[in-house]
Scaffold this active site. Structure first.
Site, PDB file in Angstrom:
ATOM      1  N   TYR A  23      35.365  47.203  49.667  1.00 36.65           N
ATOM      2  CA  TYR A  23      35.919  45.844  49.629  1.00 36.65           C
ATOM      3  C   TYR A  23      36.483  45.545  48.241  1.00 36.65           C
ATOM      4  CZ  TYR A  23      36.227  40.795  50.350  1.00 36.65           C
ATOM      5  OH  TYR A  23      36.682  39.503  50.471  1.00 36.65           O
ATOM      6  N   HIS A  27      40.465  45.011  47.031  1.00 40.57           N
ATOM      7  CA  HIS A  27      40.898  43.798  46.335  1.00 40.57           C
ATOM      8  C   HIS A  27      41.433  44.101  44.937  1.00 40.57           C
ATOM      9  CE1 HIS A  27      39.195  41.623  49.690  1.00 40.57           C
ATOM     10  NE2 HIS A  27      39.820  40.557  49.232  1.00 40.57           N
ATOM     11  N   TYR A  46      41.363  31.584  42.887  1.00 45.97           N
ATOM     12  CA  TYR A  46      40.630  32.041  44.072  1.00 45.97           C
ATOM     13  C   TYR A  46      39.659  33.141  43.662  1.00 45.97           C
ATOM     14  CZ  TYR A  46      40.380  33.750  49.001  1.00 45.97           C
ATOM     15  OH  TYR A  46      39.980  34.130  50.252  1.00 45.97           O
ATOM     16  N   TRP A  81      47.345  42.330  55.870  1.00 41.56           N
ATOM     17  CA  TRP A  81      46.155  42.367  55.027  1.00 41.56           C
ATOM     18  C   TRP A  81      44.893  42.276  55.890  1.00 41.56           C
ATOM     19  CZ3 TRP A  81      44.531  43.960  50.562  1.00 41.56           C
ATOM     20  CH2 TRP A  81      43.310  43.517  50.066  1.00 41.56           C
ATOM     21  N   TRP A  82      44.891  41.357  56.834  1.00 42.90           N
ATOM     22  CA  TRP A  82      43.728  41.213  57.708  1.00 42.90           C
ATOM     23  C   TRP A  82      43.471  42.502  58.501  1.00 42.90           C
ATOM     24  CZ3 TRP A  82      45.303  35.747  59.743  1.00 42.90           C
ATOM     25  CH2 TRP A  82      44.930  34.780  58.804  1.00 42.90           C
TER      26      TRP A  82
END
Length: 109
Positions: A23, A27, A46, A81-82
Site C-alpha cells: 500500500y 502511494h 490529504y 487507481w481504484w
C-alpha cells in the site's frame, strides 16, 4: 484577495492483512494525474495513516467548501487507481474503496 474556505473530513478504510508495505509502495508512486485530479476537485492536505494492529487506514483531508469530490467516481483516472488498489484493500463491486465517515468530536488549535 479572499481566502478559500476549507473543511476537514476524516474517514477510514480497511487494508487487507499483509499489504501495508505494498500500500505504501503504491502511494509513493501515486500518478501525477491522480494528484492533479484530487486538487482540481478541491482536495488539499490529504494524509492517510495505518493502524498496524488492525490494518485500518485512517484518512484526513481538507477540501474546499465548493469541492467537486462527488465527480471523482466518473473520472477514468480515479477508476484506474481504484482498480489498481482493489487487490490489497476492501472495495465494493466497482472497486471503490469501502469508506466509513468519522464523526468529528474534538479539535484544538
Amino acid at each position: 484577495m479572499s481566502k478559500v474556505k476549507l473543511e476537514k473530513i476524516a474517514f477510514k478504510m480497511q487494508l487487507n492483512s499483509g499489504q501495508a508495505a505494498e500500500y505504501e509502495r503504491r502511494h509513493d508512486a501515486i500518478p501525477s494525474a491522480l494528484t492533479a485530479l484530487l486538487r482540481d476537485a478541491g482536495v488539499q492536505d490529504y494524509s492517510i495513516f495505518l493502524d498496524e494492529e488492525t490494518n485500518v487506514l485512517f484518512a484526513v483531508l481538507w477540501r474546499s467548501l465548493d469541492h467537486k469530490m462527488e465527480n471523482l467516481p466518473t473520472s477514468q483516472v480515479m477508476q484506474d487507481w481504484w482498480a489498481h488498489m482493489a487487490d490489497i484493500m476492501e472495495t465494493d463491486e466497482a472497486n471503490v474503496p469501502v469508506t466509513k465517515a468519522l464523526k468529528h468530536v474534538f479539535h484544538m488549535d
